[in-house]
Design a protein around this motif. Structure first.
Motif, PDB file in Angstrom:
ATOM      1  N   SER A 286       3.941   2.817  -2.781  1.00  0.00           N
ATOM      2  CA  SER A 286       5.319   2.394  -2.577  1.00  0.00           C
ATOM      3  C   SER A 286       5.879   2.756  -1.209  1.00  0.00           C
ATOM      4  O   SER A 286       7.001   2.367  -0.883  1.00  0.00           O
ATOM      5  CB  SER A 286       6.216   3.013  -3.656  1.00  0.00           C
ATOM      6  N   HIS A 287       5.108   3.495  -0.375  1.00  0.00           N
ATOM      7  CA  HIS A 287       5.703   3.918   0.891  1.00  0.00           C
ATOM      8  C   HIS A 287       4.707   4.082   2.029  1.00  0.00           C
ATOM      9  O   HIS A 287       5.080   4.569   3.101  1.00  0.00           O
ATOM     10  CB  HIS A 287       6.452   5.245   0.706  1.00  0.00           C
ATOM     11  N   SER A 288       3.456   3.697   1.840  1.00  0.00           N
ATOM     12  CA  SER A 288       2.436   3.907   2.874  1.00  0.00           C
ATOM     13  C   SER A 288       1.840   2.576   3.303  1.00  0.00           C
ATOM     14  O   SER A 288       1.992   1.558   2.620  1.00  0.00           O
ATOM     15  CB  SER A 288       1.329   4.829   2.358  1.00  0.00           C
ATOM     16  N   GLY A 289       1.147   2.605   4.420  1.00  0.00           N
ATOM     17  CA  GLY A 289       0.546   1.368   4.915  1.00  0.00           C
ATOM     18  C   GLY A 289      -0.597   1.643   5.868  1.00  0.00           C
ATOM     19  O   GLY A 289      -0.736   2.743   6.424  1.00  0.00           O
ATOM     20  N   VAL A 290      -1.425   0.630   6.072  1.00  0.00           N
ATOM     21  CA  VAL A 290      -2.546   0.711   7.005  1.00  0.00           C
ATOM     22  C   VAL A 290      -2.716  -0.670   7.629  1.00  0.00           C
ATOM     23  O   VAL A 290      -2.438  -1.693   7.001  1.00  0.00           O
ATOM     24  CB  VAL A 290      -3.847   1.154   6.287  1.00  0.00           C
ATOM     25  N   LYS A 291      -3.117  -0.677   8.890  1.00  0.00           N
ATOM     26  CA  LYS A 291      -3.329  -1.945   9.580  1.00  0.00           C
ATOM     27  C   LYS A 291      -4.386  -1.758  10.649  1.00  0.00           C
ATOM     28  O   LYS A 291      -4.530  -0.671  11.216  1.00  0.00           O
ATOM     29  CB  LYS A 291      -2.027  -2.452  10.209  1.00  0.00           C
ATOM     30  N   LEU A 292      -5.124  -2.817  10.939  1.00  0.00           N
ATOM     31  CA  LEU A 292      -6.193  -2.744  11.924  1.00  0.00           C
ATOM     32  C   LEU A 292      -5.605  -2.884  13.325  1.00  0.00           C
ATOM     33  O   LEU A 292      -4.910  -3.854  13.622  1.00  0.00           O
ATOM     34  CB  LEU A 292      -7.221  -3.850  11.667  1.00  0.00           C
ATOM     35  N   CYS A 293      -5.885  -1.909  14.172  1.00  0.00           N
ATOM     36  CA  CYS A 293      -5.403  -1.936  15.552  1.00  0.00           C
ATOM     37  C   CYS A 293      -6.243  -2.919  16.367  1.00  0.00           C
ATOM     38  O   CYS A 293      -7.448  -3.058  16.150  1.00  0.00           O
ATOM     39  CB  CYS A 293      -5.506  -0.536  16.148  1.00  0.00           C
ATOM     40  N   ARG A 294      -5.617  -3.585  17.336  1.00  0.00           N
ATOM     41  CA  ARG A 294      -6.369  -4.552  18.146  1.00  0.00           C
ATOM     42  C   ARG A 294      -7.425  -3.866  19.001  1.00  0.00           C
ATOM     43  O   ARG A 294      -8.419  -4.475  19.378  1.00  0.00           O
ATOM     44  CB  ARG A 294      -5.431  -5.358  19.033  1.00  0.00           C
TER      45      ARG A 294
ATOM     46  N   ARG B 263      13.602   8.913  -0.141  1.00  0.00           N
ATOM     47  CA  ARG B 263      14.293   8.242  -1.243  1.00  0.00           C
ATOM     48  C   ARG B 263      13.368   7.392  -2.105  1.00  0.00           C
ATOM     49  O   ARG B 263      13.833   6.572  -2.878  1.00  0.00           O
ATOM     50  CB  ARG B 263      15.403   7.339  -0.691  1.00  0.00           C
ATOM     51  N   TRP B 264      12.068   7.580  -1.954  1.00  0.00           N
ATOM     52  CA  TRP B 264      11.135   6.717  -2.661  1.00  0.00           C
ATOM     53  C   TRP B 264      10.275   7.517  -3.638  1.00  0.00           C
ATOM     54  O   TRP B 264      10.062   8.717  -3.462  1.00  0.00           O
ATOM     55  CB  TRP B 264      10.230   6.001  -1.647  1.00  0.00           C
ATOM     56  N   LYS B 265       9.796   6.829  -4.621  1.00  0.00           N
ATOM     57  CA  LYS B 265       8.871   7.443  -5.566  1.00  0.00           C
ATOM     58  C   LYS B 265       7.617   7.857  -4.801  1.00  0.00           C
ATOM     59  O   LYS B 265       6.983   7.048  -4.133  1.00  0.00           O
ATOM     60  CB  LYS B 265       8.497   6.449  -6.663  1.00  0.00           C
ATOM     61  N   MET B 266       7.264   9.130  -4.920  1.00  0.00           N
ATOM     62  CA  MET B 266       6.203   9.672  -4.073  1.00  0.00           C
ATOM     63  C   MET B 266       4.828   9.433  -4.672  1.00  0.00           C
ATOM     64  O   MET B 266       4.569   9.752  -5.834  1.00  0.00           O
ATOM     65  CB  MET B 266       6.419  11.165  -3.849  1.00  0.00           C
ATOM     66  N   ASP B 267       3.935   8.876  -3.857  1.00  0.00           N
ATOM     67  CA  ASP B 267       2.545   8.695  -4.252  1.00  0.00           C
ATOM     68  C   ASP B 267       1.746   9.926  -3.836  1.00  0.00           C
ATOM     69  O   ASP B 267       2.056  10.586  -2.842  1.00  0.00           O
ATOM     70  CB  ASP B 267       1.964   7.450  -3.580  1.00  0.00           C
ATOM     71  N   GLN B 268       0.693  10.210  -4.573  1.00  0.00           N
ATOM     72  CA  GLN B 268      -0.130  11.383  -4.300  1.00  0.00           C
ATOM     73  C   GLN B 268      -1.012  11.159  -3.062  1.00  0.00           C
ATOM     74  O   GLN B 268      -1.499  10.046  -2.820  1.00  0.00           O
ATOM     75  CB  GLN B 268      -0.993  11.723  -5.506  1.00  0.00           C
TER      76      GLN B 268
END
Length: 711
Positions: free
Chosen positions: A353-361, A415-420
């Protein structure tokens, strides 16, 4: 006397007659002048047409020499993405037909083609590009076209890629599918058509779709569908060769193009069985490189005005989109997952609910042997093995140069539900590896580096937002170290207590975007009312760290480049090991920022700034530069040992030190000097390579807007 009187009487009568009929005379003179103007205009226009190259065939006089004729179509390039071989067979058949028109033709498998480099060159080649692509199971492209489609989708949806990236490319799309699979019928062809349009490519004719379902096929079979489309394509191609510039028939509006008349009716009847969403979004065809038609088919617009008209419309759509995202993020957060909306618009791989990943150029660049990012030059990371991620997409600032255009949420507290942390790390690595696997078979990718890239070695916690806001950031960092992954964590200097509580990381960054309270307010636009005190306290907290610390200075011309003395004072406060000075990256027009290309300093200006700053800081020297990133590194003199700079990191030694630290419960501390490595000569400031690794090959793109991105 009588004769004189008669003569005068005659003239008097004539003058009176002329005066009485003067309005008729005026009208005749006006008509004559108008007729003369029309004749002059027509004569000039005819001369202009005769003088234009490429009109000899229209005039039919055969006097124009061949070298004076303009080449309207240089050739045809046919791209195919096939699973069972049908698209490949169609591509060869189309190539034979085009060859009969005495035009050069080239057939290419999408799997062996590099769209990032190749398509940009087609914008000025005067070739016609034809895309024959099948839709495989679950609406996915064939394996050979997977990377081509993935790259096209990312380019179309990435803020960092200019929306005019493919302006000038002319294309046509023929999709292959089976209408028995209603939910996924020809989705790949439709999406490809849309992505090309979003990058300002111009369609030469409406998209066509072949149907393997003989019961629903317009012409009885997919082969017959293709033959019917091929005939229309060849006719259109011949017209283009003669210089015709008329767009494809059909009423185009809002990025969608639907053929008029009978063709439209047949299309609607044929597609009646598809879902409502597909009918309203993907299924309708869209035309030309503009986003909106200025009026109906009968409206007349000066061609010279089209650029301005379409530019205003495109700007209006961008502003509308940004306004919608801002409204949702600011006012509907309790009811909706704003982070999910952010990921939807930005192309991130959302985690929980609050994290992300993306491939850098730069990861993509190093996979192809085209050089790494500035962290490779300054600190020796392997860019193709670096994962760009964040455990918190939210941020406490709204910086004017934010490369996400403020589509991510903002806040001053969690303010977000925390993921482990375990879940975040596992999914981050899985998503990263899946994105890397898509490079298998891509043209230019080095097999050895692709294999290495699947084993993540570095993590840049700088993707977007404020990673240090995540309540379990220390557990997350420990997990990364336990997996042998080094950590580069960036914070915006608004959470001093969290900085003090942060456990050792490989390298800790603080963004120092301004040196005075007023300039920081204008540039970072922080949410905290006591932002300046938080900023100063964060720098003081950084000075207490024993591991490697970095100030990241982003130079914005006319905003913060004249504050040298104030910057020097801040450096004395935080005592960083390194100072990165980077020119701001312009990421396109946004309603959230007034930044323009005029605010981007040249590399020479960045170097001059650093040289002036170095004169005020006797304990620092200029160590490295990465010209391609417009970035220069200053380092503390303690990293210059026996005349040699040691800015690189011994990652194996760091992992040993951090394991000892954890086993001792924190009693065993270590310093930045314990895991340094020698900086290679090519990375040093003033070297001929200007920070480019000589083991790689510098690739210069042609006819392409500058790509801006990176961590």
């Amino acid at each position: 006397l009588d004769v004189s009187m008669d003569t005068w009487s005659y003239f008097h009568t004539c003058l009176v007659s002329v005066w009485l009929h003067r309005f008729y005379i005026y009208s005749a003179v006006a008509f004559g002048i108008s007729l003369w103007i029309v004749i002059q205009f027509a004569t000039t226009r005819t001369k202009r047409k005769v003088g234009e190259p490429g009109t000899a065939d229209k005039l039919g006089n055969g006097c124009a020499p061949p070298q004076a004729q303009e080449v309207h179509v240089a050739g045809v390039k046919i791209f195919y993405g096939s699973q069972t071989g049908t698209a490949k067979r169609f591509a060869k058949a189309l190539a034979e037909a085009v060859t009969s028109l005495n035009l050069p033709v080239e057939v290419m498998n999408m799997g062996a083609y590099d769209p990032e480099d190749g398509l940009s060159e087609e914008t000025s080649s005067r070739n016609i590009c034809v895309f024959l692509v099948a839709t495989y199971s679950e609406g996915q492209p064939p394996e050979s076209a997977a990377w081509f489609c993935k790259w096209l989708e990312e380019a179309a949806n990435d803020f960092r890629v200019g929306k005019s990236f493919l302006q000038g490319l002319r294309y046509a799309v023929f999709g292959l599918g089976n209408s028995a699979y209603v939910d996924h019928y020809n989705t790949v062809g439709r999406k490809m058509d849309r992505w090309l349009w979003m990058l300002s490519a111009s369609r030469i004719m409406t998209r066509a779709e072949g149907d393997c379902n003989v019961a629903q096929s317009k012409h009885g079979s997919i082969e017959a569908d293709f033959e019917a489309w091929k005939g229309k394509f060849l006719t259109r191609l011949q017209a283009l060769c003669k210089g015709e510039k008329k767009p494809c028939s059909g009423k185009c509006k809002k990025g969608k193009c639907k053929s008029s008349g009978k063709q439209s009716k047949e299309s609607s009847d044929h597609e009646h069985g598809t879902s409502e969403h597909e009918n309203t979004e993907a299924e309708e065809l869209f035309e030309t490189s503009s986003e909106e038609e200025a009026g109906g088919t009968d409206s007349v617009i000066d061609v010279e005005d089209l650029g301005d008209i379409m530019g205003h419309m495109k700007k209006a759509k961008v502003l509308l989109l940004e306004g919608l995202v801002y409204f949702v993020c600011q006012f509907l957060q309790p009811e909706l997952n704003c982070l999910m909306i952010f990921a939807l618009f930005s192309g991130y791989k959302l985690i929980g609910s609050h994290s992300g990943v993306k491939l850098c150029r730069w990861t993509k660049s190093m996979l192809r042997g085209r050089g790494g990012c500035y962290k490779h030059t300054f600190y020796g990371i392997e860019s193709h093995r670096c994962m760009e991620a964040t455990p918190s997409l939210a941020c406490a600032n709204k910086c004017v140069f934010c490369w996400r255009h403020h589509t991510n949420p903002v806040g001053t507290e969690w303010r977000w539900k925390m993921d482990q942390p375990e879940v975040i790390l596992q999914e981050a690595i899985e998503n990263h590896q899946n994105m890397i696997k898509q490079f298998k078979g891509v043209s230019g990718v080095k097999a050895a580096r692709l294999e290495e890239a699947l084993r993540v070695k570095h993590c840049a916690l700088s993707l977007v937002g404020e990673p240090i806001m995540y309540p379990q950031i220390n557990r997350f960092v420990r997990l990364l170290h336990q997996h042998g992954i080094s950590t580069f964590l960036v914070t915006n200097a608004q959470f001093p207590d969290e900085i003090r509580r942060l456990e050792p990381v490989t390298q800790l960054y603080v963004s120092v975007d301004a040196s005075t309270q007023e300039s920081l307010r204008r540039i970072d636009r922080p949410l905290f009312k006591d932002f300046w005190q938080r900023f100063l306290d964060s720098l003081k907290a950084l000075a207490e760290k024993q591991q490697r610390t970095v100030y990241r200075l982003t130079l914005v011309k006319a905003w913060n480049v004249d504050e040298l003395k104030a910057y020097a004072d801040l450096i004395s406060l935080g005592k960083p090991d390194f100072i990165e000075v980077k020119g701001v990256t312009y990421c396109g027009e946004s309603s959230a920022s007034s930044l323009t290309m005029a605010n981007v300093p040249w590399h020479g200006e960045v170097v001059s700034f650093v040289q002036e700053l170095a004169r005020l800081l006797p304990d620092y020297g200029i160590a490295c530069e990465h010209e391609h990133s417009n970035c220069v590194l200053m380092a503390h003199s303690k990293f210059q040992v026996e005349g040699e700079w040691r800015t690189w990191i011994d990652y194996g030694r760091f992992q040993e030190l951090v394991r000892e630290h954890e086993r001792s419960g924190g009693a065993r501390t270590f310093t930045a000097a314990e895991y340094t490595a020698r900086t290679p000569p090519w990375a040093l400031f003033g070297a001929r390579e200007r920070g480019f690794d000589p083991l790689d090959v510098r690739f210069q793109r042609k006819n392409k807007a500058r790509d801006v991105s990176g961590c």
